[in-house]
Design an enzyme around this catalytic site. Structure first.
Site: not given
Length: 364
Positions: A52, A135, A153
């Site tokens: 991520e 996020y 996102d």
DNA sequence: TATACGTGGAT
DNA sequence: TATCCAAGTAT
């Protein structure tokens, strides 16, 4: 079976997106990605987190090799935490947004120190770690721990803005979009829902020419019904950066080494490696370029190379004039500089703009 | 809220 | 060629 019973078993005409439809689509079309657990298997929180961070503003294709390299080099968060920062920066070189690498390292150490080497299954605790924002906390929380959160996102923003015809432009619309996306969250399979949402945006609900005919939510999409889906999400106009100029100096020592130094602790390309150079300014004067040249005991004859190195950062384009100089074996490096082997440059923490400069000077 | 922060690929 | 934009965060 009479007509009335058949009608009651048929799916009711929906007016809003049904998360079950997205999950069913995901079960058939989910992408296979290096960091993604196989269907029904549990994802490793460390692997999810690492991926991520790398995927922030970075394409899946670009991340692939870096992800494999990092996971091979540092298979656990403890291993990463034990590594010197410089090793991490060297491994990250070329991937961009180098604050991510510094925060990655700081985060690994924080996980070890604060949480005993175990990523916390808690959104607030995740959010408090370096480099983890809204996020990423939602992404790691949902994908690794099935916590009820929706990572919003660019993909999710695009999907949501089209589904509901959100007129407010980004980035002001971020909170509203997060609200809309979160309202769709089903009671189970949070992680799959998050990944499905992003997969949908990446493969079907693309910025240009979305494949609406293949979308599980096509019948409930407001903009699809009107035909103006490509006009979403609305975006505030962004101003472009002004061109900057500078000089870069490639100094070769006769024993096959080149002069390098480290960039300052903060700012652009912080703590990365570079060749000496001038500041990068809007009104750079080629006549005074040599004022920024490194000085040695011996006088250097600078060769101004033809052409220039162009590079585009997020917020400004840069044009560098490159000067090449030679010094004899045994020449001492100026303060802050060091001599690096030319055949070892691949292992240096050189951002791509500096690789371009070195290539411009040496590949000839 | 606006800006700084990289890079490469797609169109 | 120019522009967009890609699983954003920190300040």
């Amino acid at each position: 079976m009479n007509v009335a019973v058949r009608a009651s078993k048929r799916k009711k005409a929906e007016t809003r997106p049904d998360p079950a439809d997205l999950l069913a689509w995901y079960d058939r079309h989910r992408r296979v990605l290096p960091w993604r657990a196989l269907k029904g298997q549990r994802a490793d929180p460390y692997a999810v987190w690492l991926s991520e961070i790398m995927l922030q503003q970075t394409t899946v294709k670009t991340v692939g090799p870096y992800y494999v390299k990092f996971l091979t080099k540092w298979p656990t968060v403890e291993a990463l935490a034990a590594a010197p920062l410089d090793d991490v920066l060297r491994a990250w070189a070329g991937l961009g947004y180098y604050a991510r690498a510094r925060n990655l390292h700081a985060c690994a150490r924080a996980v070890v120190e604060r949480h005993g080497g175990i990523f916390p299954a808690d959104l607030d605790a995740l959010r408090a770690l370096p480099g983890i924002g809204d996020y990423t906390s939602a992404a790691v929380g949902s994908i690794a721990f099935d916590l009820p959160a929706v990572p919003v996102d660019g993909n999710v923003e695009r999907v949501v803005s089209r589904l509901f015809a959100v007129e407010q432009p980004l980035p002001a619309a971020k909170p509203a979009m997060k609200q809309l996306a979160t309202a769709l969250l089903p009671p189970e399979r949070s992680g799959d829902f998050a990944q499905a949402f992003m997969d949908l945006g990446a493969t079907i609900c693309s910025p240009k020419s979305p494949a609406c005919g293949l979308c599980p939510w096509t019948e409930v999409c407001v903009t699809r019904a009107r035909g103006d889906q490509e006009a979403f999400p609305r975006k505030a106009p962004k101003r472009e950066g002004k061109q900057r100029y500078g000089a870069a100096f490639v100094v070769l020592r006769d024993d096959g080494r080149v002069l390098l130094r480290q960039r300052p602790e903060k700012g652009l390309l912080a703590q990365m490696t570079e060749v000496p150079g001038s500041d990068w300014t809007h009104d750079f004067d080629a006549d005074t370029a040599l004022d920024a040249a490194p000085s040695f005991k011996v006088k250097v004859k600078w060769q101004k190379l033809t052409g220039q190195v162009d590079h585009v950062f997020t917020h400004f384009p840069l044009a560098l004039t490159v000067y090449l100089g030679h010094v004899p074996r045994g020449t001492v490096a100026p303060k802050g500089g060091r001599w690096a082997r030319i055949d070892g440059l691949a292992d240096e923490a050189l951002p791509n703009v500096m690789r371009k400069v070195l290539s411009h000077a040496l590949d000839r």
